[in-house]
Structures are given as structure tokens and as C-alpha cells.
Write an enzyme that holds these catalytic residues in place. Structure first.
Site, PDB file in Angstrom:
ATOM      1  N   SER A 158      14.694   8.509   1.531  1.00 60.35           N
ATOM      2  CA  SER A 158      15.615   7.531   0.937  1.00 60.35           C
ATOM      3  C   SER A 158      14.950   6.760  -0.193  1.00 60.35           C
ATOM      4  O   SER A 158      15.596   6.415  -1.187  1.00 60.35           O
ATOM      5  CB  SER A 158      16.106   6.542   2.001  1.00 60.35           C
ATOM      6  OG  SER A 158      16.838   7.230   2.995  1.00 60.35           O
ATOM      7  N   ASP A 218      -8.394   6.914   6.631  1.00 56.17           N
ATOM      8  CA  ASP A 218      -9.543   7.461   7.350  1.00 56.17           C
ATOM      9  C   ASP A 218      -9.542   6.951   8.771  1.00 56.17           C
ATOM     10  O   ASP A 218      -9.027   5.862   9.051  1.00 56.17           O
ATOM     11  CB  ASP A 218     -10.850   7.030   6.668  1.00 56.17           C
ATOM     12  CG  ASP A 218     -11.088   7.748   5.360  1.00 56.17           C
ATOM     13  OD1 ASP A 218     -11.152   8.979   5.389  1.00 56.17           O
ATOM     14  OD2 ASP A 218     -11.197   7.081   4.320  1.00 56.17           O
ATOM     15  N   LEU A 240       0.139  -0.284  -1.538  1.00 60.32           N
ATOM     16  CA  LEU A 240       1.046   0.710  -2.105  1.00 60.32           C
ATOM     17  C   LEU A 240       0.854   0.757  -3.615  1.00 60.32           C
ATOM     18  O   LEU A 240       0.710  -0.291  -4.253  1.00 60.32           O
ATOM     19  CB  LEU A 240       2.496   0.333  -1.775  1.00 60.32           C
ATOM     20  CG  LEU A 240       2.798   0.082  -0.301  1.00 60.32           C
ATOM     21  CD1 LEU A 240       4.187  -0.508  -0.123  1.00 60.32           C
ATOM     22  CD2 LEU A 240       2.641   1.356   0.500  1.00 60.32           C
ATOM     23  N   GLU A 241       0.857   1.938  -4.176  1.00 62.84           N
ATOM     24  CA  GLU A 241       0.716   2.155  -5.619  1.00 62.84           C
ATOM     25  C   GLU A 241       2.092   2.563  -6.122  1.00 62.84           C
ATOM     26  O   GLU A 241       2.446   3.735  -6.104  1.00 62.84           O
ATOM     27  CB  GLU A 241      -0.319   3.240  -5.870  1.00 62.84           C
ATOM     28  CG  GLU A 241      -1.669   2.918  -5.240  1.00 62.84           C
ATOM     29  CD  GLU A 241      -2.469   4.158  -4.878  1.00 62.84           C
ATOM     30  OE1 GLU A 241      -1.947   5.286  -4.977  1.00 62.84           O
ATOM     31  OE2 GLU A 241      -3.629   3.995  -4.485  1.00 62.84           O
TER      32      GLU A 241
END
Length: 178
Positions: free
Chosen positions: A96, A112, A121-122
Site C-alpha cells: 500500500s 543485524d 527510514l530513508e
């Protein structure tokens, strides 16, 4: 192999996966939905330098949302704090979200074993889109690890992103020696 909903719940009971806040309705068949936190950031300078600490400016998403613009790069953070002590977490966008033209990570979709913190968040968008704090933004999937992990991420000397807060964190590339 990806953990199923039952296995994610079992691992949470054992303490090898932690998600706070946890909402049972966010647990999918083989993933957990995470939400956009209320803080965003953008780099101050138009041109970035991998060898220097690039400053960011933080701002909050107002209740009426905020329009993200194409050709801009935003840093956000998940509402959820997570810990992963025995699995490799992957953060993927929800379909979505993707269908609105929102990308939530440029390259860093894999965590990791031993990562503890909020996910930065990018964010980039294909066209202008209004987003809201608390909206579903992505999903975490978990993979088992084959073999014993020598040093978990949070215990590594060079772990630059361990314990990330609920505020977006800028690139720490400048801490590398190159």
C-alpha cells in the site's frame, strides 16, 4: 526461510524478538507492520560529503499530515522500538505504501542480529504525497541465522547505529576510515 506469525510470537515470548509498542493486529502471516513516527528530518546542505558529518534539521509531522515532495530526501523513524537477538530482521515497504509511490529505504533494509532501536527510514516519493504520523509504513520480516553469531551488532566496536532513538539519525559514514 522466513518466520511465520506463530514463530514471531514464540520468539517474542522467549525475548529474542522485542517490539514496543506491540499490537497483535499488526502481526501478519509472516511479518509485523511498523508505523511512521512523528519526527522527520532533512539534510541541511544540498550537497553531502561522505567524509564529513552532514547536519540534519528535525521537524514534526503535524496532525493534518505533511506533503512529501519528489526530488527531496527525508529521514524518518519507526514508531516501534525493536530488538532482534537471534534473527536477521528485514524492513520492507508495504504494498500500500509502494502503491502511493513511497520508498522507505534506499539501501538499508537489512538489520543485524543484536540491533536494538528504532529503524531510521530513508524516504523518497515519486510524486507529492501526504503522510501522517502513525500510518503503516513498512513491515519487518525475520530470517533465522545459520550458525552462531560471534559478536552481535550492539556489541561491535563500530556499531554506529545501535540504540537509535525515535528521531531520525543521519549517516555516520564519516566515522569510517577511508
Amino acid at each position: 526461510m522466513i518466520l511465520s506469525d506463530k514463530r514471531i510470537a514464540e520468539e517474542m515470548e522467549k525475548g529474542t524478538i522485542k517490539i514496543e509498542p506491540y499490537r497483535a493486529d499488526c502481526l501478519g502471516s509472516n511479518s509485523y507492520d511498523v508505523h511512521l513516527g512523528k519526527h522527520l528530518a532533512m539534510y541541511v546542505d544540498e550537497q553531502l560529503d561522505a567524509r564529513k558529518h552532514n547536519a540534519i534539521r528535525h521537524f514534526d509531522i503535524p496532525p493534518e499530515g505533511i506533503v512529501l515532495e519528489p526530488h527531496q530526501f527525508y529521514l524518518g523513524a519507526t514508531e516501534e522500538y525493536t530488538e532482534t537477538h537471534a534473527h536477521v530482521p528485514f524492513l520492507e515497504g508495504k504494498s500500500s505504501t509502494g502503491r502511493l509511490g513511497i520508498d522507505i529505504h534506499a539501501t538499508a533494509g537489512k538489520g543485524d542480529v543484536g540491533f536494538c532501536g528504532h529503524w531510521t527510514l530513508e524516504i523518497s516519493v515519486k510524486q507529492p504525497v501526504r503522510v501522517y504520523a502513525g500510518m503503516p509504513i513498512g513491515q519487518l520480516i525475520y530470517f533465522p541465522v545459520d550458525g552462531e553469531v560471534s559478536v552481535k551488532y550492539g556489541n561491535k566496536a563500530g556499531a554506529k547505529y545501535s540504540g537509535q532513538p525515535d528521531m531520525p539519525v543521519e549517516s555516520m559514514m564519516w566515522k569510517n576510515k577511508f
